[in-house]
Scaffold this active site. Sequence first.
Site, PDB file in Angstrom:
ATOM      1  CG  HIS A  37      -1.872  -1.031   1.379  1.00 42.18           C
ATOM      2  ND1 HIS A  37      -1.802  -1.997   2.352  1.00 42.18           N
ATOM      3  CD2 HIS A  37      -2.983  -1.307   0.660  1.00 42.18           C
ATOM      4  CE1 HIS A  37      -2.831  -2.812   2.240  1.00 42.18           C
ATOM      5  NE2 HIS A  37      -3.560  -2.425   1.216  1.00 42.18           N
ATOM      6  N   GLY A 153      -2.398  -1.652  -6.941  1.00 46.23           N
ATOM      7  CA  GLY A 153      -1.335  -2.657  -6.959  1.00 46.23           C
ATOM      8  C   GLY A 153      -1.581  -3.722  -8.025  1.00 46.23           C
ATOM      9  CE  LYS A 155      -2.313  -8.772  -2.818  1.00 51.38           C
ATOM     10  NZ  LYS A 155      -3.631  -9.460  -2.862  1.00 51.38           N
ATOM     11  CD  GLN A 159      -8.974  -3.845  -6.705  1.00 48.00           C
ATOM     12  OE1 GLN A 159      -9.841  -4.285  -5.976  1.00 48.00           O
ATOM     13  NE2 GLN A 159      -7.872  -3.294  -6.227  1.00 48.00           N
ATOM     14  CB  SER A 191      -2.074 -10.033   0.907  1.00 52.29           C
ATOM     15  OG  SER A 191      -3.438 -10.127   1.253  1.00 52.29           O
TER      16      SER A 191
HETATM   17  O1  PAF Z   1      -7.546  -3.162  -3.438  1.00 54.14           O
HETATM   18  C1  PAF Z   1      -8.203  -2.765  -2.447  1.00 54.14           C
HETATM   19  O2  PAF Z   1      -7.704  -2.604  -1.339  1.00 54.14           O
HETATM   20  C2  PAF Z   1      -9.688  -2.472  -2.634  1.00 54.14           C
HETATM   21  O3  PAF Z   1     -10.280  -3.386  -3.491  1.00 54.14           O
HETATM   22  C3  PAF Z   1      -9.958  -1.025  -3.081  1.00 54.14           C
HETATM   23  C4  PAF Z   1      -9.376  -0.731  -4.448  1.00 54.14           C
HETATM   24  C5  PAF Z   1      -9.365  -0.052  -2.072  1.00 54.14           C
HETATM   25  C6  PAF Z   1     -11.463  -0.776  -3.155  1.00 54.14           C
HETATM   26  O4  PAF Z   1     -12.077  -0.986  -1.929  1.00 54.14           O
END
Ligand code: PAF
Length: 294
Positions: A37, A153, A155, A159, A191
Site C-alpha cells: 500500500h 497494486g 497483485k 481489479q 497482503s
Molecule cells: O484493493 C483494495 O484494497 C480495494 O479493493 C480497493 C481498491 C481499495 C477498493 O475498496
Amino acid sequence: MITLRQINELRQLVQCWHGKGELVGVAMTMGALHAGHLSLATAAREECDRVLATLFVNPLQFGPAEDYEQYPREEERDLALLEESGCDAVFAPSVETIFPRGERFPTDSRTLVTVRGITQGLCGRSRPGHFAGVTTEVMKMMNITGADVAYFGEKDYQQYLVIRAMAEDLFLPVRVVACPTVREPDGLAMSSRNAYLTPAERARAPGLYATLCQMAAALRERGAGAAAGLVASGTGELLRLGFDAVEYLEIRDNALAEPGEDTAAAALRVFAAVRLGQARLIDNVAVEPEAAQA
Ligand code: PAF
C-alpha cells in the site's frame, strides 16, 4: 497530514489544491497497511504535487460468507504509516457516509457500476458481485476525491484492469496507474490477509509465487502451446506444496483474454487464487515483466 471524514471537507481541500494548479494523486486502500500500500503512496509522491490516501473497508466487495467483519482494522497505525509515507491527507469516512442507505451487498445498491466481460473469470467466478462492489465504491471515491491519478497494486491485476476500463468507459478525468507487486523477501506477495496465516501456513505460502514463476519461465521457453499442460502440472504442484485448494490457476494474456496457440509468450501472465487455512491468497506473474503495463 490531515484526516478527513466528511465528503464536503475533502472536496474543499482538493478544490483548493486544484485551484493552485496542483496535480493530485490518490492511493485507495482498505487499511491494514503494508509496504505494498505504501508503495502506492510513494509512487503518487514521486509524480504528483499532492498525495491523498483513502482508508475504507468497503462492505460491498465482500460476499456474505467472506471476511468483512473479520477484516483487520488498524486505523491509528495506518494513519501513522501514511504520514511517514508523505501523504498530505487521508479520507477515512464512516460506512454510513459512503453507503447512507445501509447497502451491504451490490444487490442493495440503487446505482451500481459494473464492468462486463473482464469481471467474469478468475476472481469474478469465485466471488460473484465482488467487482461490482469494487467499482461502485471506487467510482464514489473517484468522484469524492477528484484525484487526477489513482494508483493500484498489480497483485490485484484483474481489479486494476477493471478499474481502468471503468475510468475509460465513463470518461473519468483520472489516470489509473498500476504499481508493481511488493513481496516479502521469500516472494510471498504482501497482503493484509497474510495476517490470517498460522506460522506453519506462512512457511508454505511462498510456494505460490515460486510455482507461478516456474510456470512463467516454462511459458517463456515453450510458448503458449504449453499452457494447458503447465496448468495441470502447476495445480498438482500447488496441492503437493500443501495449499488446501486451488480456486483457479490460469494463463491469460495481459488483457485477460484466453491465449491461443500463437499468442506471443511475452504477452502472457499466470494467475492464481488458492486457499491456505483461513486465508485466500491471490497472485500473478507476467512472463515478461516489462510487458506488464499493457
Ligand atoms: O484493493 C483494495 O484494497 C480495494 O479493493 C480497493 C481498491 C481499495 C477498493 O475498496
